[in-house]
Every structure is written in structure tokens, then in C-alpha cells.
Design an enzyme around this catalytic site. Structure first.
Site, PDB file in Angstrom:
ATOM      1  N   LYS A 177      66.018  37.745  25.583  1.00 24.66           N
ATOM      2  CA  LYS A 177      64.565  37.653  25.390  1.00 24.66           C
ATOM      3  C   LYS A 177      64.193  36.295  24.772  1.00 24.66           C
ATOM      4  O   LYS A 177      65.070  35.602  24.230  1.00 24.66           O
ATOM      5  CB  LYS A 177      64.098  38.796  24.479  1.00 24.66           C
ATOM      6  CG  LYS A 177      64.708  38.772  23.071  1.00 24.66           C
ATOM      7  CD  LYS A 177      64.428  40.072  22.332  1.00 24.66           C
ATOM      8  CE  LYS A 177      65.058  40.047  20.945  1.00 24.66           C
ATOM      9  NZ  LYS A 177      65.033  41.390  20.311  1.00 24.66           N
ATOM     10  N   ARG A 214      59.567  51.178  14.130  1.00 27.14           N
ATOM     11  CA  ARG A 214      58.902  50.145  14.927  1.00 27.14           C
ATOM     12  C   ARG A 214      58.494  50.759  16.262  1.00 27.14           C
ATOM     13  O   ARG A 214      57.327  51.039  16.477  1.00 27.14           O
ATOM     14  CB  ARG A 214      59.848  48.950  15.106  1.00 27.14           C
ATOM     15  CG  ARG A 214      59.170  47.721  15.635  1.00 27.14           C
ATOM     16  CD  ARG A 214      60.083  46.512  15.616  1.00 27.14           C
ATOM     17  NE  ARG A 214      61.203  46.607  16.564  1.00 27.14           N
ATOM     18  CZ  ARG A 214      62.074  45.612  16.797  1.00 27.14           C
ATOM     19  NH1 ARG A 214      61.969  44.478  16.126  1.00 27.14           N
ATOM     20  NH2 ARG A 214      63.043  45.761  17.665  1.00 27.14           N
ATOM     21  N   TYR A 274      49.680  12.393   6.936  1.00 31.94           N
ATOM     22  CA  TYR A 274      48.377  13.031   6.758  1.00 31.94           C
ATOM     23  C   TYR A 274      48.162  13.514   5.326  1.00 31.94           C
ATOM     24  O   TYR A 274      49.103  13.979   4.676  1.00 31.94           O
ATOM     25  CB  TYR A 274      48.252  14.229   7.698  1.00 31.94           C
ATOM     26  CG  TYR A 274      47.983  13.851   9.142  1.00 31.94           C
ATOM     27  CD1 TYR A 274      46.960  12.973   9.482  1.00 31.94           C
ATOM     28  CD2 TYR A 274      48.751  14.404  10.157  1.00 31.94           C
ATOM     29  CE1 TYR A 274      46.717  12.655  10.815  1.00 31.94           C
ATOM     30  CE2 TYR A 274      48.517  14.097  11.492  1.00 31.94           C
ATOM     31  CZ  TYR A 274      47.493  13.214  11.813  1.00 31.94           C
ATOM     32  OH  TYR A 274      47.258  12.910  13.118  1.00 31.94           O
ATOM     33  N   MET A 334      51.828  17.141  14.191  1.00 24.10           N
ATOM     34  CA  MET A 334      52.008  17.918  15.416  1.00 24.10           C
ATOM     35  C   MET A 334      53.160  17.384  16.269  1.00 24.10           C
ATOM     36  O   MET A 334      53.976  18.131  16.779  1.00 24.10           O
ATOM     37  CB  MET A 334      50.712  17.910  16.242  1.00 24.10           C
ATOM     38  CG  MET A 334      50.779  18.851  17.426  1.00 24.10           C
ATOM     39  SD  MET A 334      49.302  18.822  18.449  1.00 24.10           S
ATOM     40  CE  MET A 334      48.084  19.478  17.321  1.00 24.10           C
TER      41      MET A 334
HETATM   42  C1  PLP Z   1      66.395  41.635  19.734  1.00 20.39           C
HETATM   43  C2  PLP Z   1      67.073  42.945  19.842  1.00 20.39           C
HETATM   44  C3  PLP Z   1      68.478  43.044  19.843  1.00 20.39           C
HETATM   45  C4  PLP Z   1      69.395  41.861  19.564  1.00 20.39           C
HETATM   46  O1  PLP Z   1      69.622  41.738  18.174  1.00 20.39           O
HETATM   47  P1  PLP Z   1      70.585  40.619  17.575  1.00 20.39           P
HETATM   48  O2  PLP Z   1      70.529  40.827  16.100  1.00 20.39           O
HETATM   49  O3  PLP Z   1      70.015  39.300  17.978  1.00 20.39           O
HETATM   50  O4  PLP Z   1      71.940  40.836  18.161  1.00 20.39           O
HETATM   51  C5  PLP Z   1      69.047  44.275  20.109  1.00 20.39           C
HETATM   52  N1  PLP Z   1      68.267  45.378  20.303  1.00 20.39           N
HETATM   53  C6  PLP Z   1      66.919  45.330  20.255  1.00 20.39           C
HETATM   54  C7  PLP Z   1      66.139  46.576  20.455  1.00 20.39           C
HETATM   55  C8  PLP Z   1      66.275  44.125  20.013  1.00 20.39           C
HETATM   56  O5  PLP Z   1      64.932  44.084  19.944  1.00 20.39           O
END
Ligand code: PLP
Length: 368
Positions: free
Chosen positions: A38, A136, A264, A313
Site C-alpha cells: 500500500k 479500527r 522564511y 516548500m
Molecule cells: C499496513 C498493514 C499491515 C503491514 O504492517 P507492517 O507493520 O508494515 O508489517 C498489515 N496488516 C494490515 C491490516 C495493515 O493495515
């Protein structure tokens, strides 16, 4: 390795393979390996890294959103892709690209079954997510009957996996909490398998889970940060290699007289003669303002050059008063020695945030 001539994020695919092999060596032979790619594979590049990992033999991929999965399919990824946080609006696209949704509440389960039926799907692979303490996303333990009842009423979908996510797998002070999450997951899975009548893939571990809870690997593990070279502890880091190095160059050198200011808001004022270097990287590239005002440093010719004044920036200014360097010289923002984890710590954040923040403006180059 060529010296940088512009701001560039260098991705070392051999290091990625090293990390993959190391993490795999922690698993039983029949445990499946899901690579979490991701957020552009944690800021590197999802198409390149996933293509490479697919060649190395990973079993599964995961992304957060449907568009990220489409990018992988368009790059030629044929392995199954779990979408961790799909939104109902894009379900038709998800099906068109054979992406597999994580379904985490009754609303989204119903919405997906409806679309899958309209699209005339049978046994479309889905993943059921349970909440075991992170609070979550996820169904609760008490929802098992409701889910299995719903699933028995349709042949549009079939459960490929049941999973959960650990809240504090890297924190050994929370061991009791984590073991409790694992026990809850076992109870849920057993109950689920009994009522649905077949056994999906079970998985709960992220990278730190793999390393700290070998008894909880179940049928598959999901690893993100470990693949990119961080193990969430000094000890584990020694076995892993950060795959990304962020490099830039010196655009200009200034001599600053006592009493002059830099940047800045005149945030830095010199108390004596100083030399500064201006670098073509700023908060739009992912180096946030929290790294400025002396909190963090970059490395020039092996020496520390602290960021002075506010991060702009597109630029930062660094102190090179005692560094022998010239315009055009290479600058290391982070690499395998001065790691992203160290840099992140200097601004009170974590490697995950720093590496995923390197913006798409920064060129990616790959060492194969
Ligand atoms: C991002 C994520 C992972 C990966 O976690 P890491 O600590 O980067 O290995 C695994 N499972 C879910 C549900 C995640 O959102």
C-alpha cells in the site's frame, strides 16, 4: 553507485530480496507470504516492487484502496490482491480488476454481496476482518452468526480468509494484550469455521507479529515495513536492509555574516560567521517542517549538516560551516547507514511516516 545529480529516491531491489528471504526464513514452509504494498509500497514504488516480489514468489499482495490495486493489475501483477479498506463506491471496479475486498461490517458486507450478485459472480473471493482490540476496522466476535447466516444465503461470494490486526505487536510491554488478541482470534476462527463449514486462510501477523509471535503465524502473514528494511527494534533492524536511499545535491553555498538570518520568517539568526548549503528538497517532497530548526541533519561528505531555519516548500538550508564541500556535491538525506528511522526519530515520528511521505515529485531510481 552513481553520485546523485538531483533529488532521487534510490530503491535497492537486492535489499528487498534480502529482507524477503530473511522474513520468509522465520516462517514454516507452508505459511503463505502476503506483501503489503500500500501507499506506493511504503513510498518506494508499488509497481516495481510488487513485480519484483511476484518474481521472487510471494503468494499474496495487499493494498489499502481499490485504485492502488488497479495500479498493480495494470503493472502485470497476477497474484491475488487483498484490498484492506475498500469503499463501496468503487466495488464494480474492484470486481472488474479481480481485487479481493476486506469486508469489516454488516453494511459493507451487504453492499458487496448485492454488487457481486448484480455482476453475476459466483464464489467471488472475499476476506472477513475481525476487530480483536485495535478498534479500527472489523466485525466483532459476536457477529459470527450474523455473517455466516448471510453468507449461507448467497453463492455470489466465498470467504477466502478470516483475519485480524494486532494493535501493539512491536511493544513487548503489551505482550499480554497481544496474546489476548491472538486468543480471541482463535476463538472467532474456530467458531466461524464450524458454522460456515469450510476452512478459510487465517492470518493476524504484521511484520512485528512475525518476529515477536511465531506461534501466531497461522496460515499466512502480512508484512510491510520489514520488506522495506525496518523491524521495529534495534535487534531486528540488524537483520534487515533499508531498501530506499534519499539523496540530493548542493545547489548553492552562502557565506552568512554574524547577525544575518536564513530562510522564511528569519527563523535562524547567525551568532557568528557561518556557511550554509541550499538543497533542492523541501516539505513538498516529504521533509516536513518538524525536521527544521536544528532538529535533524543530512550527511555531506560523511559529516552531519543540520537543517537550519524553517523548511521551505522546495528547499532546505543546512549548516556546512565545518564541512569541506562544494556546489554540486552529493547529499544523503537517509540511506542504509543514516537510516530513515533515525531521521524520523529526530522529528519525533516513525520510519513509516517518513518513508511514505516522500512525494511523487521525487524521482525513483532502481538498483537491480
Ligand atoms: C499496513 C498493514 C499491515 C503491514 O504492517 P507492517 O507493520 O508494515 O508489517 C498489515 N496488516 C494490515 C491490516 C495493515 O493495515
Amino acid at each position: 553507485m552513481l553520485k546523485a545529480q538531483e533529488t532521487v529516491l534510490e530503491i535497492d531491489l537486492k535489499a528487498l530480496n534480502h529482507n524477503y528471504q530473511h522474513l520468509k526464513s522465520k516462517l514454516q514452509n507452508n505459511t503463505k507470504f502476503l506483501a503489503v504494498v500500500k501507499a506506493y509500497a511504503y513510498g518506494s514504488d508499488s509497481a516495481e516492487t510488487a513485480t519484483y516480489l511476484q518474481e521472487q514468489g510471494v503468494d499474496y499482495f495487499a493494498v489499502a484502496y481499490i485504485n492502488e490495486g488497479i495500479t498493480l493489475r495494470e503493472a502485470g501483477i497476477t497474484k491475488p490482491i487483498l484490498v484492506l479498506h475498500p469503499l463501496a463506491k468503487n466495488f464494480k471496479k474492484l470486481i472488474a480488476y479481480t481485487l479481493e475486498p476486506s469486508l469489516y461490517n454488516t453494511k459493507i458486507l451487504n453492499e458487496f454481496i448485492t454488487i457481486a450478485s448484480v455482476e453475476k459472480q459466483t464464489d467471488y473471493p472475499i476476506h472477513i476482518k475481525f476487530n480483536t482490540g485495535l478498534n479500527r476496522l472489523g466485525f466483532s466476535e459476536n457477529d459470527v452468526h450474523l455473517i455466516t447466516h448471510k453468507l449461507k444465503g448467497t453463492n455470489a461470494v466465498k470467504v477466502t480468509s478470516i483475519f485480524s490486526h494486532l494493535a501493539a505487536s512491536e511493544d513487548l510491554n503489551e505482550r499480554i494484550f497481544t496474546l489476548n488478541q491472538i486468543e480471541t482470534f482463535k476463538t472467532i476462527s474456530n467458531h466461524f469455521i464450524k458454522t460456515i463449514g469450510y476452512k478459510p486462510i487465517l492470518h493476524i501477523c504484521n511484520t512485528s507479529g512475525i518476529l515477536n509471535y511465531p506461534e501466531a503465524h497461522f496460515d499466512m502473514v502480512r508484512t510491510g515495513i520489514g520488506l522495506y528494511g525496518f523491524g521495529n527494534s534495534e535487534k531486528e533492524n540488524t537483520h534487515l536492509k533499508p531498501i530506499a536511499s534519499l539523496k540530493t545535491i548542493i545547489s548553492q553555498i552562502h557565506n552568512i555574516k554574524k547577525g544575518e538570518s536564513v530562510g522564511y520568517n528569519r527563523a535562524f539568526k547567525s551568532h557568528s560567521f557561518q556557511k550554509t548549503a541550499t538543497l533542492p528538497i523541501g516539505h513538498a517532497d516529504g521533509i516536513g517542517r518538524q525536521y527544521g530548526n536544528g532538529n535533524s541533519f543530512v550527511t555531506i561528505n560523511g559529516q552531519k549538516a543540520y537543517i537550519i531555519g524553517n523548511v521551505c516548500m522546495d528547499m532546505i538550508m543546512v549548516d556546512i560551516t565545518n564541512i569541506n564541500c562544494k556546489e554540486g556535491d552529493e547529499v544523503i538525506v537517509f540511506d542504509r547507514n543514516q537510516t530513515a528511522e533515525h531521521l524520523a526519530k529526530s522529528a519525533k515520528t516513525i520510519s513509516y511516516e517518513l518513508i511514505t511521505s516522500i512525494s511523487q515529485r521525487v524521482k525513483r531510481s532502481f538498483l537491480k
